[in-house]
Design an enzyme around this catalytic site. Structure first.
Site, PDB file in Angstrom:
ATOM      1  N   TYR A   4       4.560 -12.116  -6.253  1.00 48.36           N
ATOM      2  CA  TYR A   4       5.997 -11.903  -6.065  1.00 48.36           C
ATOM      3  C   TYR A   4       6.774 -13.128  -6.536  1.00 48.36           C
ATOM      4  O   TYR A   4       6.281 -14.261  -6.470  1.00 48.36           O
ATOM      5  CB  TYR A   4       6.329 -11.669  -4.593  1.00 48.36           C
ATOM      6  CG  TYR A   4       5.874 -10.344  -4.048  1.00 48.36           C
ATOM      7  CD1 TYR A   4       6.696  -9.227  -4.128  1.00 48.36           C
ATOM      8  CD2 TYR A   4       4.630 -10.217  -3.439  1.00 48.36           C
ATOM      9  CE1 TYR A   4       6.285  -8.009  -3.623  1.00 48.36           C
ATOM     10  CE2 TYR A   4       4.214  -9.004  -2.926  1.00 48.36           C
ATOM     11  CZ  TYR A   4       5.040  -7.906  -3.027  1.00 48.36           C
ATOM     12  OH  TYR A   4       4.629  -6.703  -2.527  1.00 48.36           O
ATOM     13  N   HIS A   7       7.645  -1.525  -2.869  1.00 48.97           N
ATOM     14  CA  HIS A   7       8.458  -1.347  -1.665  1.00 48.97           C
ATOM     15  C   HIS A   7       9.698  -0.537  -2.029  1.00 48.97           C
ATOM     16  O   HIS A   7      10.333  -0.781  -3.065  1.00 48.97           O
ATOM     17  CB  HIS A   7       8.873  -2.704  -1.100  1.00 48.97           C
ATOM     18  CG  HIS A   7       7.717  -3.571  -0.702  1.00 48.97           C
ATOM     19  ND1 HIS A   7       7.176  -3.574   0.564  1.00 48.97           N
ATOM     20  CD2 HIS A   7       6.983  -4.456  -1.419  1.00 48.97           C
ATOM     21  CE1 HIS A   7       6.167  -4.409   0.618  1.00 48.97           C
ATOM     22  NE2 HIS A   7       6.028  -4.966  -0.572  1.00 48.97           N
ATOM     23  N   HIS A  55       1.345  -1.647  -5.006  1.00 49.40           N
ATOM     24  CA  HIS A  55       2.362  -0.866  -4.303  1.00 49.40           C
ATOM     25  C   HIS A  55       3.749  -1.347  -4.674  1.00 49.40           C
ATOM     26  O   HIS A  55       3.941  -2.473  -5.150  1.00 49.40           O
ATOM     27  CB  HIS A  55       2.174  -0.957  -2.787  1.00 49.40           C
ATOM     28  CG  HIS A  55       2.313  -2.348  -2.237  1.00 49.40           C
ATOM     29  ND1 HIS A  55       1.279  -3.260  -2.265  1.00 49.40           N
ATOM     30  CD2 HIS A  55       3.369  -2.985  -1.667  1.00 49.40           C
ATOM     31  CE1 HIS A  55       1.674  -4.391  -1.720  1.00 49.40           C
ATOM     32  NE2 HIS A  55       2.947  -4.263  -1.349  1.00 49.40           N
ATOM     33  N   ARG A  66      -4.312  -6.114  -0.742  1.00 45.48           N
ATOM     34  CA  ARG A  66      -3.341  -5.034  -0.737  1.00 45.48           C
ATOM     35  C   ARG A  66      -3.488  -4.210  -2.011  1.00 45.48           C
ATOM     36  O   ARG A  66      -3.604  -4.766  -3.104  1.00 45.48           O
ATOM     37  CB  ARG A  66      -1.897  -5.553  -0.712  1.00 45.48           C
ATOM     38  CG  ARG A  66      -1.414  -6.288   0.511  1.00 45.48           C
ATOM     39  CD  ARG A  66      -1.439  -5.531   1.805  1.00 45.48           C
ATOM     40  NE  ARG A  66      -1.284  -4.100   1.793  1.00 45.48           N
ATOM     41  CZ  ARG A  66      -0.113  -3.419   1.740  1.00 45.48           C
ATOM     42  NH1 ARG A  66       1.018  -4.092   1.688  1.00 45.48           N
ATOM     43  NH2 ARG A  66      -0.072  -2.107   1.775  1.00 45.48           N
ATOM     44  N   TYR A 108      -3.161  -7.755  -4.671  1.00 44.79           N
ATOM     45  CA  TYR A 108      -3.227  -9.189  -4.355  1.00 44.79           C
ATOM     46  C   TYR A 108      -3.933  -9.404  -3.016  1.00 44.79           C
ATOM     47  O   TYR A 108      -3.931  -8.526  -2.151  1.00 44.79           O
ATOM     48  CB  TYR A 108      -1.832  -9.816  -4.335  1.00 44.79           C
ATOM     49  CG  TYR A 108      -0.848  -9.174  -3.392  1.00 44.79           C
ATOM     50  CD1 TYR A 108      -0.814  -9.505  -2.038  1.00 44.79           C
ATOM     51  CD2 TYR A 108       0.062  -8.225  -3.866  1.00 44.79           C
ATOM     52  CE1 TYR A 108       0.095  -8.919  -1.179  1.00 44.79           C
ATOM     53  CE2 TYR A 108       0.976  -7.634  -3.013  1.00 44.79           C
ATOM     54  CZ  TYR A 108       0.985  -7.984  -1.667  1.00 44.79           C
ATOM     55  OH  TYR A 108       1.890  -7.395  -0.825  1.00 44.79           O
TER      56      TYR A 108
END
Length: 240
Positions: free
Chosen positions: A106, A160, A158, A155, A145
């Site tokens: 991110y 959000h 995906h 995870r 990640y």
């Protein structure tokens, strides 16, 4: 005319607030029964979250943060409709997304994963649904990640998703996963959802009818508000 009542909520599909398999839920889950507060006019009538302030590239994450180049990774389209419990479209609804880049990192100062930052990818976008409740984003498929739950927790890829209503109390947040990702079944967060059908509603199927040849694959993700086929929202585990 008196508004119709909502369908009865199926509480079996919602994960418990306290789920030791997802360690973050242990300190964050409430220790006492929740209180129900009456809504005031300010919560019911506003704000409208900038529904009229969208830029021309806000829904195109491939170009809305570029610094002279294109982002690295698999180019995809994410699209679908926002629907109510009766399958009717929800128009003029603000849909926002945020995500990691293709390496699973991110753009956030607290993200210390070894995946590389992409100078041409910001990871945020927004769009308004049209009269048929339809929304559309172009972006880069995020990478999986690692995270500190178990020693080797990862995870799945995906995105959000946030859906704004017309008032402060109507923001809903969920996550969209990708069809065929083997990490979905292994994710401790996903494992807190007791209903397999509810998990399936969070997985966007590949949509070759919308894919663009030599450019983008596409994934279709319809978002259903309320009802027995409702999308699961992580900030409203009791329902929406």
């Amino acid at each position: 005319m008196k508004p119709a009542e909502f369908y009865e909520r199926d509480r079996r599909m919602h994960p418990p607030a306290y789920a030791p398999v997802y360690k973050t839920s242990v300190p964050r889950s409430p220790g006492q029964a929740l209180l129900t507060l009456r809504q005031t006019m300010s919560e019911i009538t506003g704000p409208t979250f900038g529904h009229n302030d969208l830029g021309p590239n806000d829904n195109d994450l491939i170009v809305n943060f570029g610094h002279g180049g294109l982002p690295v990774g698999e180019r995809i389209i994410v699209h679908g409709r926002v629907l109510d419990e009766n399958g009717r479209p929800v128009p003029r609804t603000l849909v926002e997304i945020w995500q990691a880049n293709a390496s699973g990192r991110y753009r956030h100062k607290k993200d210390v994963y070894l995946g590389a930052l992409d100078p041409n990818f910001g990871g945020c976008g927004r769009a308004l649904t049209d009269d048929d409740g339809y929304y559309y984003f172009r972006t880069i498929k995020p990478g999986p990640y690692p995270w500190l739950n178990y020693v080797n927790s990862w995870r799945p890829a995906h995105i959000h998703v946030s859906v704004f209503g017309t008032s402060f109390s109507q923001r809903l947040i969920t996550q969209m996963y990708f069809e065929g990702d083997p990490l979905i079944a292994k994710c401790p967060i996903v494992q807190t959802i007791p209903d397999p059908e509810a998990v399936q509603r969070l997985i966007a199927p590949l949509d070759m009818n919308t894919a663009v040849p030599m450019d983008c694959l596409a994934y279709k993700f319809d978002i259903v508000l309320r009802g027995r086929r409702s999308t699961l929202f992580e900030n409203r585990l009791e329902g929406n």
